[in-house]
Design an enzyme around this catalytic site. Structure first.
Site, PDB file in Angstrom:
ATOM      1  N   ASP A  91       0.855  -1.179   0.000  1.00  0.00           N
ATOM      2  CA  ASP A  91       0.000   0.000   0.000  1.00  0.00           C
ATOM      3  C   ASP A  91       0.902   1.243   0.000  1.00  0.00           C
ATOM      4  OD1 ASP A  91      -2.310   1.620   0.293  1.00  0.00           O
ATOM      5  OD2 ASP A  91      -2.084   1.600   2.466  1.00  0.00           O
ATOM      6  N   GLU A 106      -0.337   5.056   0.877  1.00  0.00           N
ATOM      7  CA  GLU A 106      -0.633   6.032   1.927  1.00  0.00           C
ATOM      8  C   GLU A 106      -0.708   5.351   3.288  1.00  0.00           C
ATOM      9  OE1 GLU A 106      -3.538   9.258   0.981  1.00  0.00           O
ATOM     10  OE2 GLU A 106      -3.848   8.057  -0.820  1.00  0.00           O
ATOM     11  N   GLU A 166      -0.915  10.132   4.839  1.00  0.00           N
ATOM     12  CA  GLU A 166      -2.228  10.138   4.195  1.00  0.00           C
ATOM     13  C   GLU A 166      -2.476  11.504   3.553  1.00  0.00           C
ATOM     14  OE1 GLU A 166      -4.514   7.817   3.817  1.00  0.00           O
ATOM     15  OE2 GLU A 166      -3.883   6.213   5.181  1.00  0.00           O
ATOM     16  N   ARG A 225     -16.117  12.469  -0.244  1.00  0.00           N
ATOM     17  CA  ARG A 225     -15.055  13.478  -0.338  1.00  0.00           C
ATOM     18  C   ARG A 225     -15.345  14.476  -1.455  1.00  0.00           C
ATOM     19  NH1 ARG A 225     -10.084   9.137  -0.132  1.00  0.00           N
ATOM     20  NH2 ARG A 225      -9.580   9.254   2.083  1.00  0.00           N
ATOM     21  N   SER A 264      -2.290   1.014  -4.928  1.00  0.00           N
ATOM     22  CA  SER A 264      -2.929   2.048  -4.126  1.00  0.00           C
ATOM     23  C   SER A 264      -4.281   2.430  -4.707  1.00  0.00           C
ATOM     24  CB  SER A 264      -2.028   3.289  -4.070  1.00  0.00           C
ATOM     25  OG  SER A 264      -2.670   4.345  -3.400  1.00  0.00           O
ATOM     26  N   ASP A 265      -5.189   2.828  -3.833  1.00  0.00           N
ATOM     27  CA  ASP A 265      -6.470   3.369  -4.286  1.00  0.00           C
ATOM     28  C   ASP A 265      -6.400   4.870  -4.521  1.00  0.00           C
ATOM     29  OD1 ASP A 265      -7.943   1.058  -4.531  1.00  0.00           O
ATOM     30  OD2 ASP A 265      -8.588   1.056  -2.437  1.00  0.00           O
ATOM     31  N   LYS A 278      -6.902  -4.105  -5.205  1.00  0.00           N
ATOM     32  CA  LYS A 278      -5.752  -4.733  -4.539  1.00  0.00           C
ATOM     33  C   LYS A 278      -5.849  -6.256  -4.592  1.00  0.00           C
ATOM     34  CE  LYS A 278      -4.950  -0.661  -1.752  1.00  0.00           C
ATOM     35  NZ  LYS A 278      -4.481  -0.083  -0.508  1.00  0.00           N
ATOM     36  N   ASP A 331      -2.022  -0.892   5.673  1.00  0.00           N
ATOM     37  CA  ASP A 331      -2.412  -0.397   6.993  1.00  0.00           C
ATOM     38  C   ASP A 331      -3.915  -0.317   7.206  1.00  0.00           C
ATOM     39  OD1 ASP A 331      -2.720   1.756   5.138  1.00  0.00           O
ATOM     40  OD2 ASP A 331      -2.731   3.171   6.816  1.00  0.00           O
ATOM     41  N   ASN A 372      -8.961  -1.688   3.398  1.00  0.00           N
ATOM     42  CA  ASN A 372      -8.928  -2.086   1.993  1.00  0.00           C
ATOM     43  C   ASN A 372      -7.650  -2.830   1.607  1.00  0.00           C
ATOM     44  OD1 ASN A 372      -7.293   0.202   2.137  1.00  0.00           O
ATOM     45  ND2 ASN A 372      -7.946   1.001   0.159  1.00  0.00           N
TER      46      ASN A 372
END
Length: 200
Positions: free
Chosen positions: A7, A9, A15, A46, A90-91, A133, A152, A155
């Site tokens: 991952d 972030e 983040e 968001r 990563s997303d 992922k 972390d 997801n």
């Protein structure tokens, strides 16, 4: 052959949304995948906040320009890449990640992309693939790789559990408590040692 899937972030860099929350003074934007497992729901929420406050891509990129990798992340990544192949899954989005990839020595990154209007308004987002992922880990396994994964957040759990070895890194106390069978580390040296132990 092994390949390590990391991952980004929270593992290699801070983040982005938390940093932007502080820079913009909008506390709601501190919410991340550590808090909300449903990424589509989180991103749409968001984007609604950005629209409400009249904020766009350029303001977020201004914040990203001030972000450095976590202390020790570049050295960890360099050592790991000397020993095995590494992909960051990563997303996040290309428009966010590229300045950070430069600071990390341009590792391979699989991520998503934002839909951005001419005026810089973020109008939507394109996910590379569903369950990116887990799907990526399974695809790598289908072409002969054994995967080792670390992350972390919620997801990251599927790719960690689908891999021959997986580790939580700098995760939350709740995620660690809910997944006591997954080894958890806080220091890059410890994570590197664990990954090295899993390599063939």
């Amino acid at each position: 052959m092994d390949i390590v899937c990391l991952d980004m972030e929270g593992v290699l860099v801070p983040e982005i949304w938390i940093a932007f929350s502080k820079a913009s003074g909008i506390p709601e934007l501190k919410r991340t995948t550590r808090d909300e497992p449903d990424y589509n729901k989180l991103m749409n929420w968001r984007l609604g906040i950005l629209k409400e406050h009249g904020l766009g891509l350029s303001q977020i990129q201004d914040t990203i320009a001030t972000i450095d990798p976590l202390p020790g992340a570049r050295e960890f990544l360099d050592k790991l890449r000397e020993e095995t192949q590494v992909i960051i899954i990563s997303d996040t989005f290309t428009q966010f990640a590229m300045p950070l990839m430069k600071k990390l020595g341009y590792p391979t990154l699989f991520c998503n992309t934002l839909d951005v209007a001419e005026d810089g308004t973020i109008t939507g987002f394109q996910m590379r693939i569903e369950q990116s992922k887990l799907s990526t880990v399974k695809a790598l396994q289908s072409i002969g790789f054994q995967t080792i994964a670390s992350g972390d957040s919620y997801n990251d759990l599927d790719m960690i559990r689908a891999s021959k070895a997986g580790f939580l890194f700098k995760s939350t106390e709740k995620i660690k408590a809910d997944n006591p069978d997954i080894p958890a580390f806080e220091e890059f040296d410890d994570l590197l040692h664990a990954i090295e132990g899993a390599l063939d």
